[in-house]
Design a protein around this motif. Structure first.
Motif, short mmCIF file in Angstrom:
data_model
loop_
_atom_site.label_atom_id
_atom_site.label_comp_id
_atom_site.label_asym_id
_atom_site.label_seq_id
_atom_site.Cartn_x
_atom_site.Cartn_y
_atom_site.Cartn_z
N LYS A 21 0.86 -1.17 0.00
CA LYS A 21 0.00 0.00 0.00
C LYS A 21 0.90 1.22 0.00
O LYS A 21 1.80 1.35 0.81
CB LYS A 21 -0.89 -0.01 1.24
N ILE A 22 0.66 2.09 -0.95
CA ILE A 22 1.40 3.35 -1.01
C ILE A 22 0.40 4.46 -0.76
O ILE A 22 -0.49 4.70 -1.58
CB ILE A 22 2.09 3.54 -2.39
N GLY A 23 0.53 5.11 0.39
CA GLY A 23 -0.48 6.11 0.76
C GLY A 23 -1.82 5.41 0.94
O GLY A 23 -1.95 4.50 1.73
N ASN A 24 -2.82 5.81 0.18
CA ASN A 24 -4.13 5.18 0.21
C ASN A 24 -4.37 4.32 -1.02
O ASN A 24 -5.48 3.92 -1.29
CB ASN A 24 -5.24 6.24 0.30
N ILE A 25 -3.31 4.02 -1.77
CA ILE A 25 -3.44 3.25 -3.00
C ILE A 25 -2.91 1.85 -2.77
O ILE A 25 -1.79 1.66 -2.31
CB ILE A 25 -2.65 3.92 -4.14
N PHE A 26 -3.73 0.83 -3.10
CA PHE A 26 -3.29 -0.55 -3.01
C PHE A 26 -2.71 -0.96 -4.36
O PHE A 26 -3.24 -0.63 -5.41
CB PHE A 26 -4.47 -1.49 -2.67
N ILE A 27 -1.62 -1.72 -4.31
CA ILE A 27 -0.98 -2.21 -5.52
C ILE A 27 -1.69 -3.51 -5.93
O ILE A 27 -1.74 -4.45 -5.15
CB ILE A 27 0.52 -2.48 -5.29
N PRO A 28 -2.26 -3.59 -7.14
CA PRO A 28 -2.95 -4.81 -7.55
C PRO A 28 -1.98 -5.98 -7.73
O PRO A 28 -0.79 -5.79 -7.94
CB PRO A 28 -3.59 -4.43 -8.88
#
Length: 95
Positions: A21-28
């Motif tokens: 997770k980078i910030g509020n973004i999940f890596i698919p």
């Protein structure tokens, strides 16, 4: 376990991937890198040398190993994913 590696092949269970997770973004899952660390589940008896003698394996079940990113063949058995690689594709034993 119904899978028994032959010759100088090793059956590896890849270490579980950590959810990134980078910030509020999940890596698919499709963007994650393949794991390169796993645990040896089973190993074959060893490679047969030119003189007919069997060269014993250097790795054994239970050891944590580091292997090449694009090495081996992925297989599934009993809902688990495994990788079958040649012993020469294993780069190091992790202690």
């Amino acid at each position: 376990m119904a899978i028994k590696p032959l010759a100088d092949r090793v059956l590896i269970e890849a270490a579980p991937e950590k959810e990134e997770k980078i910030g509020n973004i999940f890596i698919p899952d499709t963007a994650k890198e393949k794991p390169t660390v796993g645990v040896v589940v089973a190993a074959g008896p060893g490679k047969v040398a030119d003189d007919g003698k069997t060269v014993p394996m250097q790795v054994k079940a239970g050891q944590k190993v580091l292997y090449g990113k694009y090495s081996g063949t992925e297989i599934k058995d009993g809902g688990k994913e495994y990788l079958i690689v040649r012993e020469s594709d294993i780069l190091a034993i992790v202690e």
